[in-house]
Design a protein around this motif. Sequence first.
Motif, PDB file in Angstrom:
ATOM      1  N   GLY A 198     -30.831  31.757  -7.878  1.00 60.32           N
ATOM      2  CA  GLY A 198     -29.281  31.746  -7.132  1.00 60.32           C
ATOM      3  C   GLY A 198     -28.972  31.225  -8.345  1.00 60.32           C
ATOM      4  N   ASN A 199     -29.368  29.895  -8.906  1.00 60.58           N
ATOM      5  CA  ASN A 199     -28.885  28.560  -9.659  1.00 60.58           C
ATOM      6  C   ASN A 199     -28.386  29.481 -10.882  1.00 60.58           C
ATOM      7  OD1 ASN A 199     -27.208  26.357  -9.016  1.00 60.58           O
ATOM      8  ND2 ASN A 199     -28.491  24.932  -9.979  1.00 60.58           N
ATOM      9  N   SER A 200     -29.274  30.666 -11.199  1.00 57.92           N
ATOM     10  CA  SER A 200     -29.325  30.784 -12.035  1.00 57.92           C
ATOM     11  C   SER A 200     -28.476  32.363 -12.717  1.00 57.92           C
ATOM     12  CB  SER A 200     -30.752  31.654 -12.380  1.00 57.92           C
ATOM     13  OG  SER A 200     -31.180  29.974 -12.895  1.00 57.92           O
ATOM     14  N   LEU A 201     -28.286  32.715 -12.140  1.00 54.77           N
ATOM     15  CA  LEU A 201     -27.414  33.629 -11.768  1.00 54.77           C
ATOM     16  C   LEU A 201     -25.978  32.676 -11.579  1.00 54.77           C
ATOM     17  CD1 LEU A 201     -29.005  36.015  -8.831  1.00 54.77           C
ATOM     18  CD2 LEU A 201     -28.515  36.578 -11.055  1.00 54.77           C
ATOM     19  N   GLY A 202     -25.705  31.665 -11.063  1.00 50.21           N
ATOM     20  CA  GLY A 202     -24.790  30.942 -10.753  1.00 50.21           C
ATOM     21  C   GLY A 202     -23.402  30.526 -12.147  1.00 50.21           C
TER      22      GLY A 202
END
Length: 242
Positions: free
Chosen positions: A74-78
């Motif tokens: 999720g943080n990588s997608l952000g």
Amino acid sequence: MSAPTTPLPGALAGLAPLLDHYGYLAVALLVLLDNCGIPVPGQTILVLASVYAGTGHLDFAVVVLIAFAAAALGNSLGYLIGHTGGRAFVHRWGRYVLLTPARMERADGFFARHGGKVVTVARFVDGLRQANGIIAGTTEMPWRRFQPFNLLGAALWTGVWATFGYLAGANIGTVYRTAIRYQLWFAVGLGLLVAALLLRQVLRYRRRSRTDPGTDAGSGSDSDSDAGSDTDAGSDPDPDAR
């Protein structure tokens, strides 16, 4: 799957039917969304799933692995959202929310110095957990630098909250209320620290503005000296006139 017989407090009770119905999928989806900019109760579902694991309704190791992978992804997608569209968005619309190019440059400098610490700790603060990946991408924090801190933050956040839920067990009501209280104090303390750092930067900037000599004054003195030299030159008699 049936819920634990222990009465669940607050938001945990509201999420129990979702976890009962979807199990690990609910954990994966909510944690992923919570870490890529969408304000959903990812942290709460992680705690609730760990409570279920502590009472034998879910496998604790599976809960931890799924939550860790979802948080990191999720943080990588952000980050990718911020990196691909954030800068253009700021340049076009930032002035409407007081995010000027000069402030964006200062944000770049701040993340260049402290971005790793922010990415690691941000998951423990609501609001920052959802936004830190996007901010890191928008400020062009290098991917190779972002990813280790992303993984470290995901591991710490998952480990702390999963262990908390697992060990709370039958005392989840009391422990949950205590944890929420301390999380609030932690958020307030972090906010005060950030405000103090910003105030320090503003005061340092103003001090430098007062102590540094102005360029206009310097150029004015040069003009005066040039004018004076022209006057001296004009006072000399013309040799041909003699």
